[in-house]
Write an enzyme that holds these catalytic residues in place. Structure first.
Site, PDB file in Angstrom:
ATOM      1  N   ASP A 190       0.959  -1.226  -0.054  1.00 22.14           N
ATOM      2  CA  ASP A 190       0.011   0.057   0.123  1.00 22.14           C
ATOM      3  C   ASP A 190       0.785   1.254  -0.021  1.00 22.14           C
ATOM      4  O   ASP A 190       0.410   2.279   0.655  1.00 22.14           O
ATOM      5  CB  ASP A 190      -0.907  -0.291   1.552  1.00 22.14           C
ATOM      6  CG  ASP A 190      -2.076   1.102   1.082  1.00 22.14           C
ATOM      7  OD1 ASP A 190      -2.427   1.497  -0.038  1.00 22.14           O
ATOM      8  OD2 ASP A 190      -2.543   1.513   2.098  1.00 22.14           O
ATOM      9  N   LYS A 193       2.698   2.969  -5.955  1.00 29.82           N
ATOM     10  CA  LYS A 193       2.449   2.144  -6.663  1.00 29.82           C
ATOM     11  C   LYS A 193       3.198   1.551  -7.672  1.00 29.82           C
ATOM     12  O   LYS A 193       3.154   0.566  -8.213  1.00 29.82           O
ATOM     13  CB  LYS A 193       0.924   2.659  -7.769  1.00 29.82           C
ATOM     14  CG  LYS A 193      -0.266   3.262  -6.771  1.00 29.82           C
ATOM     15  CD  LYS A 193      -0.270   2.553  -5.408  1.00 29.82           C
ATOM     16  CE  LYS A 193      -1.024   3.131  -4.214  1.00 29.82           C
ATOM     17  NZ  LYS A 193      -1.059   2.510  -3.010  1.00 29.82           N
ATOM     18  N   ASP A 218      -3.466  -3.116  -2.382  1.00 25.92           N
ATOM     19  CA  ASP A 218      -4.359  -2.093  -2.574  1.00 25.92           C
ATOM     20  C   ASP A 218      -4.374  -1.328  -3.501  1.00 25.92           C
ATOM     21  O   ASP A 218      -3.257  -1.134  -4.209  1.00 25.92           O
ATOM     22  CB  ASP A 218      -4.375  -1.371  -1.172  1.00 25.92           C
ATOM     23  CG  ASP A 218      -5.583  -0.346  -0.896  1.00 25.92           C
ATOM     24  OD1 ASP A 218      -6.683  -0.684  -1.631  1.00 25.92           O
ATOM     25  OD2 ASP A 218      -5.457   0.530  -0.075  1.00 25.92           O
ATOM     26  N   ASN A 219      -5.451  -0.415  -3.972  1.00 26.04           N
ATOM     27  CA  ASN A 219      -5.425   0.528  -4.950  1.00 26.04           C
ATOM     28  C   ASN A 219      -4.829   0.114  -6.494  1.00 26.04           C
ATOM     29  O   ASN A 219      -4.303   0.670  -7.148  1.00 26.04           O
ATOM     30  CB  ASN A 219      -4.524   1.750  -4.527  1.00 26.04           C
ATOM     31  CG  ASN A 219      -4.786   2.490  -3.143  1.00 26.04           C
ATOM     32  OD1 ASN A 219      -4.092   2.469  -2.372  1.00 26.04           O
ATOM     33  ND2 ASN A 219      -6.255   2.891  -3.118  1.00 26.04           N
ATOM     34  N   GLU A 248     -11.377   4.076  -1.126  1.00 24.99           N
ATOM     35  CA  GLU A 248     -11.507   4.657   0.129  1.00 24.99           C
ATOM     36  C   GLU A 248     -12.518   5.936   0.223  1.00 24.99           C
ATOM     37  O   GLU A 248     -12.296   6.811  -0.119  1.00 24.99           O
ATOM     38  CB  GLU A 248     -10.225   4.760   0.914  1.00 24.99           C
ATOM     39  CG  GLU A 248      -8.988   5.292   0.396  1.00 24.99           C
ATOM     40  CD  GLU A 248      -8.236   4.371  -0.621  1.00 24.99           C
ATOM     41  OE1 GLU A 248      -8.835   3.296  -1.124  1.00 24.99           O
ATOM     42  OE2 GLU A 248      -7.068   4.546  -0.223  1.00 24.99           O
TER      43      GLU A 248
END
Length: 263
Positions: A190, A193, A218-219, A248
Site C-alpha cells: 500500500d 504504486k 491495495d489501490n 476509500e
C-alpha cells in the site's frame, strides 16, 4: 453597505457548499477526480489555512475522540474523520473488511506492510494477529512515520508493530540479516504504486516468500498498478484473485488483489 455584506455572505455560503457537499458529491464516483480534489485541492488548502498537515489533523482527531489503547475505537474514529471531516488515503472501512478477512484466513506468523502512512492499516492488521506474531511496517516519509507511531501507540499496539523508516528497496534486502526474518507469511502492499512490482521481485529474489505466502495489494484500480496486475495474474508463480470494492470513502471502483505465492 448592507447589500455588499449580504453579497459577501452569500458568496461565502456558496463556496462553503461547493467545498463541503457539492464537489465531493460530484467526484465520489470518479477515482481520478476524487484524488485530484481531495489530495490536490482540499489537502493543500487546509494545510495553508491551518498551518498543519492532514496526518497531524488526523492524529489530533484520534487523540481527542478515540479511546486510549482501544484499536477498534481508533479505527472507527479515523473512518469517521475521513468520511465526515477530511478524506485520507487509508485502505478504509470497506476494503478494510476485506483486509481483515485475508489476515484472519492467513493467520500469519510474520507480516510485512509496505506503506504505513498514518498507521490505520497497521492498527487494522495488528489487532487481529496472534500473540508472538512479528509485524513490520515500512514508511519512507519521516513525518508520516512520526504520526503513525503515535496512532499505533494510541491503539495500544506499539509492542506488536515494528515501524521502519526508509525506502522499501533498501530495507527489504535487510530483513533477513538485520531483522532476523526468514519468510513473510503475509505482505500488504500500500505504498508508491510504481514500487509494487519492483518490491515483489525484490521479495522473491531475497527469498522472503514461502510457498503459500499471501500478497495483498491495495489501490490496484485507482490510482492503479497495471504492471503489477499483469505480472501476478500471468505468472505461474502466483494464484491471483481480485476483490472488487471502492476507493476509500468514495463510490469509485477500486479493489484489492490477493496473490498466493506458489514458488
Amino acid at each position: 453597505m448592507w447589500q455588499c455584506a449580504l453579497c459577501v455572505a452569500g458568496a461565502g455560503a456558496l463556496l462553503y457548499a461547493l467545498y463541503r457537499w457539492l464537489i465531493p458529491a460530484l467526484v465520489r464516483y470518479n477515482g481520478p477526480l476524487a484524488l485530484l480534489w481531495h489530495d490536490g485541492v482540499v489537502e493543500r488548502g487546509l494545510d495553508l489555512l491551518t498551518r498543519s498537515t492532514r496526518p497531524q489533523r488526523l492524529l489530533a482527531h484520534v487523540q481527542k475522540h478515540a479511546t486510549l489503547r482501544d484499536p477498534a475505537s481508533v479505527i472507527t474514529t479515523i473512518d469517521h474523520f475521513c468520511r465526515h471531516r477530511e478524506w485520507a488515503m487509508n485502505v478504509g472501512d470497506e476494503k478494510g473488511a476485506i483486509l481483515d478477512s485475508v489476515v484472519l484466513e492467513a493467520n500469519p506468523g510474520t507480516v510485512l506492510e509496505l506503506g504505513t502512512y498514518c498507521g490505520y492499516s497497521a492498527v487494522r492488521i495488528a489487532r487481529l494477529l496472534a500473540p508472538g506474531t512479528r509485524m513490520f511496517t515500512l514508511e519512507f516519509n519521516p513525518a508520516s512515520a512520526k504520526i503513525a507511531r503515535q496512532v499505533i501507540a494510541w491503539a495500544g499496539l506499539e509492542d506488536k508493530v515494528t515501524l521502519l523508516e526508509g525506502a522499501s528497496g533498501e530495507l527489504i534486502p535487510q530483513m533477513k540479516e538485520k531483522f532476523g526474518v526468514d519468510k513473510f507469511d503475509l505482505v500488504f502492499l500500500d505504498h508508491w504504486k510504481d514500487r509494487y512490482l519492483p518490491d515483489t521481485h525484490l521479495l522473491e529474489d531475497c527469498g522472503l516468500l514461502r510457498i503459500g505466502s499471501v500478497l495483498l495489494a491495495d489501490n490496484v484500480i485507482c490510482p492503479g498498478t497495471p504492471d503489477y496486475l499483469q505480472y501476478v495474474r500471468s505468472s505461474p508463480r502466483y494464484d491471483s484473485r481480485y476483490f472488487k470494492s471502492h476507493l476509500e470513502y468514495t463510490l469509485a471502483e477500486d479493489g484489492l488483489e490477493k496473490s498466493v505465492f506458489r514458488g
